[in-house]
Scaffold this motif. Structure first.
Motif, PDB file in Angstrom:
ATOM      1  N   ARG A 131      18.105 -12.231 -10.188  1.00 18.43           N
ATOM      2  CA  ARG A 131      17.523 -10.872  -9.787  1.00 18.43           C
ATOM      3  C   ARG A 131      18.540 -10.601  -8.549  1.00 18.43           C
ATOM      4  O   ARG A 131      17.862  -9.706  -7.870  1.00 18.43           O
ATOM      5  CB  ARG A 131      16.246 -11.284  -9.481  1.00 18.43           C
ATOM      6  CG  ARG A 131      15.345 -11.720 -10.945  1.00 18.43           C
ATOM      7  CD  ARG A 131      13.857 -11.787 -10.392  1.00 18.43           C
ATOM      8  NE  ARG A 131      13.220 -12.136 -11.728  1.00 18.43           N
ATOM      9  CZ  ARG A 131      11.939 -12.089 -11.879  1.00 18.43           C
ATOM     10  NH1 ARG A 131      11.147 -11.574 -11.030  1.00 18.43           N
ATOM     11  NH2 ARG A 131      11.546 -12.706 -13.067  1.00 18.43           N
ATOM     12  N   SER A 132      19.336 -11.362  -8.203  1.00 10.92           N
ATOM     13  CA  SER A 132      20.338 -10.647  -7.096  1.00 10.92           C
ATOM     14  C   SER A 132      21.693 -10.910  -7.315  1.00 10.92           C
ATOM     15  O   SER A 132      22.479 -10.629  -6.419  1.00 10.92           O
ATOM     16  CB  SER A 132      19.726 -11.808  -5.683  1.00 10.92           C
ATOM     17  OG  SER A 132      20.233 -12.943  -6.229  1.00 10.92           O
ATOM     18  N   MET A 133      22.053 -11.190  -8.477  1.00  8.83           N
ATOM     19  CA  MET A 133      23.385 -11.300  -8.949  1.00  8.83           C
ATOM     20  C   MET A 133      23.907  -9.635  -9.185  1.00  8.83           C
ATOM     21  O   MET A 133      23.582  -9.035  -9.783  1.00  8.83           O
ATOM     22  CB  MET A 133      23.539 -12.228 -10.196  1.00  8.83           C
ATOM     23  CG  MET A 133      23.156 -13.672  -9.880  1.00  8.83           C
ATOM     24  SD  MET A 133      24.229 -14.513  -8.766  1.00  8.83           S
ATOM     25  CE  MET A 133      25.847 -14.435  -9.746  1.00  8.83           C
ATOM     26  N   GLY A 134      25.175  -9.734  -9.001  1.00  3.90           N
ATOM     27  CA  GLY A 134      26.102  -8.761  -9.414  1.00  3.90           C
ATOM     28  C   GLY A 134      25.887  -7.353  -8.550  1.00  3.90           C
ATOM     29  O   GLY A 134      25.513  -7.274  -7.397  1.00  3.90           O
ATOM     30  N   HIS A 147      21.383  -6.155 -10.991  1.00 10.09           N
ATOM     31  CA  HIS A 147      19.891  -6.091 -10.989  1.00 10.09           C
ATOM     32  C   HIS A 147      19.359  -4.935 -10.211  1.00 10.09           C
ATOM     33  O   HIS A 147      20.052  -3.863  -9.812  1.00 10.09           O
ATOM     34  CB  HIS A 147      19.632  -7.383  -9.960  1.00 10.09           C
ATOM     35  CG  HIS A 147      20.387  -7.175  -8.875  1.00 10.09           C
ATOM     36  ND1 HIS A 147      21.549  -7.424  -8.430  1.00 10.09           N
ATOM     37  CD2 HIS A 147      19.477  -6.662  -7.276  1.00 10.09           C
ATOM     38  CE1 HIS A 147      21.608  -7.237  -7.008  1.00 10.09           C
ATOM     39  NE2 HIS A 147      20.913  -6.761  -6.450  1.00 10.09           N
ATOM     40  N   GLY A 148      18.054  -4.772 -10.522  1.00 11.44           N
ATOM     41  CA  GLY A 148      17.432  -3.463  -9.999  1.00 11.44           C
ATOM     42  C   GLY A 148      17.439  -2.290 -11.058  1.00 11.44           C
ATOM     43  O   GLY A 148      17.033  -1.164 -10.516  1.00 11.44           O
ATOM     44  N   PHE A 149      17.931  -2.570 -12.229  1.00  8.25           N
ATOM     45  CA  PHE A 149      17.819  -1.445 -13.265  1.00  8.25           C
ATOM     46  C   PHE A 149      16.361  -0.806 -13.339  1.00  8.25           C
ATOM     47  O   PHE A 149      15.487  -1.374 -13.803  1.00  8.25           O
ATOM     48  CB  PHE A 149      18.368  -1.847 -14.354  1.00  8.25           C
ATOM     49  CG  PHE A 149      18.480  -0.935 -15.716  1.00  8.25           C
ATOM     50  CD1 PHE A 149      19.034   0.356 -15.505  1.00  8.25           C
ATOM     51  CD2 PHE A 149      17.783  -1.352 -16.745  1.00  8.25           C
ATOM     52  CE1 PHE A 149      18.984   1.173 -16.779  1.00  8.25           C
ATOM     53  CE2 PHE A 149      17.671  -0.623 -17.737  1.00  8.25           C
ATOM     54  CZ  PHE A 149      17.938   0.622 -17.837  1.00  8.25           C
ATOM     55  N   ASP A 150      16.205   0.660 -13.204  1.00  8.33           N
ATOM     56  CA  ASP A 150      14.891   0.970 -13.481  1.00  8.33           C
ATOM     57  C   ASP A 150      15.034   1.623 -14.616  1.00  8.33           C
ATOM     58  O   ASP A 150      15.245   3.044 -15.098  1.00  8.33           O
ATOM     59  CB  ASP A 150      14.768   2.123 -12.294  1.00  8.33           C
ATOM     60  CG  ASP A 150      13.176   2.639 -12.474  1.00  8.33           C
ATOM     61  OD1 ASP A 150      12.565   2.501 -13.348  1.00  8.33           O
ATOM     62  OD2 ASP A 150      12.972   3.673 -11.592  1.00  8.33           O
TER      63      ASP A 150
END
Length: 478
Positions: free
Chosen positions: A80-83, A115-118
């Motif tokens: 959840r914090s990679m890339g 990560h963080g894709f909405d």
């Protein structure tokens, strides 16, 4: 002049939970170095107060043994914090630009993750633009909870998952890539720091198959005195069957103060909401169906008995009462002493169970690894509709029946399935003692634990689950 003498501290509090009893005491605890020298009531503190170097009055703040999270996955947490951080990126055009910028900064990339894709608010200009723009490099950009992703064909072919099926066990091939990144040692230190900040001092950490060799990173941290956590490692067979030789190798290698290898973990059934939890009686909404996807009980029994024969423990994850019954039947075939299981096998989750099987668990010494915060994820009305539709009748009365576990003599311990949830002791009390959902409504209060019983599960029982109860889990002198 520095003498090297260890200072002694007396901590006073009106709420000291020792885990030797369910009720906290108004008292004191004396610590010198890494040892507890004395514990007692406030009245008894008078005879000790002149024997310590410093007295610290904590008022009403609670003092307790370190808490234990018995079900964690660093592999899911770190993803959840990679890339690339996709927070704020709302279109495929902007996404492609962000990926190209990332590649220009980082040079040649064998794969790209983010990560963080909405997913709900993301717009597309054309179909499968990722495959067209990046035909040769696997790209997978995950939502905040990694429940789905935006990915290209190269990633689908190489890693074998899809946006529709990218739950943790499906990602084991991708994990083999990112667990070897140079940042992983620092990421794990940050992970431990986060857990420490929440009161967690011991975990049962689950890695798939051979953990992609990541155990060597843990060993380096322990050897450099940088592992501020007791870590009990379990292997979960995913890409291959149970590997007993690997277990023996890890048991020999991980035998220090902080690291140990305990055995194996495996899923059995899945969610009742999707008719994938195995039931004893058929679903009300699907007459004749006890589970949409049959569980391979023959394989699970073979692996469990083999692990048991070699001195390893097994934790089997069950959600339906049929799965719980199957597992108890399997554990009945394992080695015992005085009627109790020698290797402290466990059942994880236990969302819905039959009281008779909880009594059998107590007699056998099967450990229950519950998720005390699980109700924080849902509103009551949503769960009620699911139970009434899928199960029907009064079957909901056996949901999250921790009271029956406790009264049957089952050793209850706590886990979060991290990163599904992060450990939060107050929230666990709200849910597992109060019976509350995230909307503030309660359910099956008669099935809940007392606060003292729950704190015992987080502390003393958790260390029993990790085989460290002789030195950890309670506040006692020595």
């Amino acid at each position: 002049m520095i003498t090297g003498k260890k200072k002694s501290f007396m901590f006073l509090s009106t709420s000291i939970f020792t885990a030797t009893a369910c009720a906290p005491i108004n008292g004191f605890i004396i610590v010198k170095g890494n040892k507890i020298e004395a514990v007692g009531t406030r009245y008894e503190a008078k005879s000790w107060i002149d024997k310590v170097d410093e007295v610290i009055d904590l008022g009403g703040r609670t003092v307790a043994p370190g808490f234990v999270d018995d079900h964690t996955f660093f592999t899911g947490y770190v993803l959840r914090s990679m890339g690339i951080d996709f927070s704020g990126i709302k279109s495929d055009v902007s996404g492609v630009s962000a990926i190209r910028e990332y590649m220009s900064r980082n040079g040649s990339c064998e794969y790209i993750i983010g990560h963080g894709f909405d997913a709900e608010n993301f717009s597309y200009s054309s179909e499968d633009v990722l495959s067209r723009e990046f035909p040769d490099i696997p790209v997978a950009i995950f939502t905040a909870d990694a429940g789905t992703c935006w990915m290209n064909e190269a990633a689908r072919l190489k890693y074998g998952f899809t946006p529709q099926e990218c739950y943790s066990e499906k990602l084991f091939r991708l994990m083999r890539e990112y667990l070897h990144e140079s940042c992983m040692k620092q990421k794990y230190k940050d992970y431990i720091k986060m857990l420490n900040s929440r009161g967690i001092t011991a975990i049962k950490e689950i890695g798939y198959d051979d953990y992609s060799g990541f155990v060597s990173v843990l060993k380096d941290l322990e050897d450099s005195d940088s592992l501020n956590m007791r870590v009990s490692v379990l292997s979960q067979p995913v890409g291959e069957g149970i590997n007993i030789d690997y277990g023996k190798e890890m048991r020999e290698k991980l035998n220090g103060k902080c690291l140990s290898f305990e055995g194996y973990n495996r899923m059995t059934d899945r969610g009742i909401a999707r008719f994938l939890g195995e039931l004893i009686e058929p679903y009300a909404a699907k007459p004749g169906v006890t589970c949409l996807e049959p569980v391979d009980w023959e394989l699970i029994e073979k692996e469990t008995v083999e692990a048991d024969k070699n001195g390893f423990r097994f934790a089997l994850h069950c959600q339906g009462d049929g799965a719980v019954r199957h597992v108890v039947n399997i554990y009945e075939k394992c080695r015992k002493a005085g009627g109790k299981l020698i290797n402290r096998h466990a059942i994880t989750d236990l969302e819905y169970s039959n009281p008779a099987d909880l009594e059998r668990m107590g007699r056998l010494g099967v450990i229950a690894e519950i998720y005390p915060q699980i109700q924080s994820l849902d509103n009551k009305d949503d769960i009620m509709r699911m139970i009434e539709t899928n199960l029907g009748g009064d079957r909901g009365k056996n949901y999250w029946n921790r009271r029956k576990m406790q009264d049957s003599g089952v050793c209850i311990t706590c886990g979060t399935d991290l990163p599904l949830m992060l450990p939060d002791i107050p929230e666990s009390v709200y849910c597992a003692a109060g019976g509350y959902f995230k909307d503030g409504k309660s359910y099956n209060v008669q099935n809940m634990l007392t606060v003292g019983e729950l704190l015992t599960a987080w502390t003393k029982n958790g260390q029993y689950n990790c085989r460290r109860e002789d030195v950890l889990g309670t506040l006692e002198a020595g």
